[in-house]
Design an enzyme around this catalytic site. Structure first.
Site, mmCIF file in Angstrom:
data_model
loop_
_atom_site.group_PDB
_atom_site.id
_atom_site.type_symbol
_atom_site.label_atom_id
_atom_site.label_comp_id
_atom_site.label_asym_id
_atom_site.label_seq_id
_atom_site.Cartn_x
_atom_site.Cartn_y
_atom_site.Cartn_z
ATOM 1 C CG ASP A 200 -68.461 44.490 60.617
ATOM 2 O OD1 ASP A 200 -68.073 44.087 59.509
ATOM 3 O OD2 ASP A 200 -69.626 44.331 61.028
ATOM 4 C CB VAL A 201 -63.938 44.792 56.583
ATOM 5 C CG1 VAL A 201 -62.580 44.721 57.254
ATOM 6 C CG2 VAL A 201 -64.485 43.405 56.265
ATOM 7 C CG ASN B 18 -57.300 37.201 54.940
ATOM 8 O OD1 ASN B 18 -57.136 36.205 54.244
ATOM 9 N ND2 ASN B 18 -57.686 37.112 56.218
ATOM 10 C CE1 TYR C 82 -65.837 32.973 50.382
ATOM 11 C CE2 TYR C 82 -65.440 31.448 48.572
ATOM 12 C CZ TYR C 82 -64.978 32.161 49.663
ATOM 13 O OH TYR C 82 -63.655 32.054 50.030
HETATM 14 P P1 NAP Z 1 -61.202 32.058 58.601
HETATM 15 O O1 NAP Z 1 -60.245 31.117 59.203
HETATM 16 O O2 NAP Z 1 -62.669 31.824 58.732
HETATM 17 O O3 NAP Z 1 -60.852 33.534 59.138
HETATM 18 C C1 NAP Z 1 -61.600 34.642 58.703
HETATM 19 C C2 NAP Z 1 -61.025 35.913 59.262
HETATM 20 O O4 NAP Z 1 -61.822 37.006 58.788
HETATM 21 C C3 NAP Z 1 -61.064 35.966 60.778
HETATM 22 O O5 NAP Z 1 -59.905 36.631 61.233
HETATM 23 C C4 NAP Z 1 -62.306 36.812 61.075
HETATM 24 O O6 NAP Z 1 -62.226 37.538 62.275
HETATM 25 C C5 NAP Z 1 -62.259 37.773 59.903
HETATM 26 N N1 NAP Z 1 -63.559 38.378 59.627
HETATM 27 C C6 NAP Z 1 -64.726 37.765 59.310
HETATM 28 N N2 NAP Z 1 -65.690 38.670 59.136
HETATM 29 C C7 NAP Z 1 -65.135 39.877 59.335
HETATM 30 C C8 NAP Z 1 -65.630 41.205 59.303
HETATM 31 N N3 NAP Z 1 -66.915 41.500 59.027
HETATM 32 N N4 NAP Z 1 -64.756 42.217 59.569
HETATM 33 C C9 NAP Z 1 -63.472 41.961 59.859
HETATM 34 N N5 NAP Z 1 -62.946 40.729 59.894
HETATM 35 C C10 NAP Z 1 -63.768 39.706 59.652
HETATM 36 O O7 NAP Z 1 -60.965 32.222 57.025
HETATM 37 P P2 NAP Z 1 -59.719 31.810 56.082
HETATM 38 O O8 NAP Z 1 -59.968 30.449 55.582
HETATM 39 O O9 NAP Z 1 -58.444 32.153 56.746
HETATM 40 O O10 NAP Z 1 -60.013 32.789 54.866
HETATM 41 C C11 NAP Z 1 -59.349 34.033 54.700
HETATM 42 C C12 NAP Z 1 -59.720 34.591 53.326
HETATM 43 O O11 NAP Z 1 -59.340 33.646 52.314
HETATM 44 C C13 NAP Z 1 -61.211 34.823 53.137
HETATM 45 O O12 NAP Z 1 -61.422 35.973 52.351
HETATM 46 C C14 NAP Z 1 -61.659 33.590 52.362
HETATM 47 O O13 NAP Z 1 -62.803 33.834 51.601
HETATM 48 C C15 NAP Z 1 -60.434 33.352 51.496
HETATM 49 N N6 NAP Z 1 -60.334 31.971 51.006
HETATM 50 C C16 NAP Z 1 -60.213 30.922 51.857
HETATM 51 C C17 NAP Z 1 -60.133 29.627 51.347
HETATM 52 C C18 NAP Z 1 -59.990 28.430 52.221
HETATM 53 O O14 NAP Z 1 -60.035 27.300 51.667
HETATM 54 N N7 NAP Z 1 -59.815 28.555 53.503
HETATM 55 C C19 NAP Z 1 -60.177 29.442 49.955
HETATM 56 C C20 NAP Z 1 -60.306 30.533 49.126
HETATM 57 C C21 NAP Z 1 -60.369 31.805 49.661
HETATM 58 P P3 NAP Z 1 -62.806 36.990 63.705
HETATM 59 O O15 NAP Z 1 -62.430 35.564 63.813
HETATM 60 O O16 NAP Z 1 -62.139 37.864 64.698
HETATM 61 O O17 NAP Z 1 -64.282 37.190 63.658
#
Ligand code: NAP
Length: 246
Positions: free
Chosen positions: A62-63, A89, A154
């Site tokens: 948990d980061v 990430n 956020y």
């Molecule tokens: P996602 O599909 O919801 O995946 C999130 C990942 O983060 C999962 O692997 C999850 O692990 C992990 N995670 C969540 N809380 C955590 C914690 N406390 N400690 C360690 N790991 C944790 O998200 P995504 O869309 O791929 O987003 C990845 C990054 O890109 C994020 O920082 C997000 O803010 C950023 N981002 C995304 C978008 C978008 O449109 N999708 C746009 C801008 C920025 P588990 O599943 O194992 O819990």
């Protein structure tokens, strides 16, 4: 030191983190990645990276807990003997209009997205300074650049990441460690899948290229920043957003 480079990717059980881990594995790096709750999904990521020839260590962490981040870095050094790339990430959303946003919703997002990135950067910096090389790549968001109604928590975390990126880039530049951020726009992952169709259509209308991005679009930008070609780039924010932030 081992010949093969080593990368840490946080939150790589799915979405952008998984695509990034696989892409860095394809570049010939060994991969240490974290997941929080998705152990089955993490097994899939591990198999995908191994199929690219990488040695892979998947760590539940948990980061938002600094001790987890310190342990992760210690495990990486045991497994790989070096750390060439850190991709911060892992991230969450807890959306809501400010008048209804609870302290808990605010704190959870800051603890994971901002504090988590800080703990990881602090934990790898000593090793990267010693190596006199390293690449830190922080995943921010277009929301950190432009703001977004319903996401003050956020946006604060993602704008904070940009400030930390620029500050640490200045601290580590003389040691040949670069620190950059990527600001993704709307990317098709679980994080955006929960949005209503109406919200998605409104978002799409705000994207000049007219469609959502894919996790692989972000992974490609990470791969560039992690490559030899990007050695003279530091303290930058690269928007990978189909033109949203123009
Ligand atoms: P996602 O599909 O919801 O995946 C999130 C990942 O983060 C999962 O692997 C999850 O692990 C992990 N995670 C969540 N809380 C955590 C914690 N406390 N400690 C360690 N790991 C944790 O998200 P995504 O869309 O791929 O987003 C990845 C990054 O890109 C994020 O920082 C997000 O803010 C950023 N981002 C995304 C978008 C978008 O449109 N999708 C746009 C801008 C920025 P588990 O599943 O194992 O819990």
């Amino acid at each position: 030191m081992s010949e093969r480079k080593a990368a840490i990717v946080t939150g790589a059980s799915r979405g952008i983190g998984r695509a990034t881990a696989v892409r860095l594995a394809k570049m010939g790096m060994d991969i240490v990645f974290t997941y929080n709750s998705g152990s089955e999904a993490a097994e899939e990521t591990k198999a995908l990276c191994e199929a690219e020839g990488a040695r892979v260590l998947a760590v539940q962490a948990d980061v938002s807990k600094s001790e987890n981040c310190d342990e992760l870095v210690a495990k990486t050094l045991e497994f790989c003997g070096r750390i060439d790339v850190l991709v911060n990430n892992a991230g969450i959303t807890r959306d809501g209009l400010i008048i209804r946003m609870t302290d808990e919703q605010f704190d959870q997002v800051i603890d994971t997205n901002l504090n988590g990135a800080f703990y990881m950067m602090r934990a790898v910096s000593k090793q990267m300074m010693k190596q006199r090389c390293g690449r830190i790549i922080n995943i921010s968001s277009v929301v950190g650049v432009m703001g977004n109604a319903g996401q003050v928590n956020y946006a604060a975390s993602k704008a904070g990441i940009i400030g930390m990126t620029k500050s640490l880039a200045r601290e580590l530049a003389s040691r040949k460690v670069t620190v950059n951020a990527i600001a993704p726009g709307m990317i098709a992952t679980d994080m955006t899948a929960v949005m209503s169709d109406k919200a998605k259509e409104a978002m799409k209308a705000a994207i000049p290229v007219g469609e959502m991005g894919k996790p692989e679009d972000i992974a490609a930008a990470v791969a560039f920043l992690a490559s030899e070609d990007a050695g003279y780039i530091t303290g930058q924010v690269i928007c990978v957003d189909g033109g949203m932030a123009i």
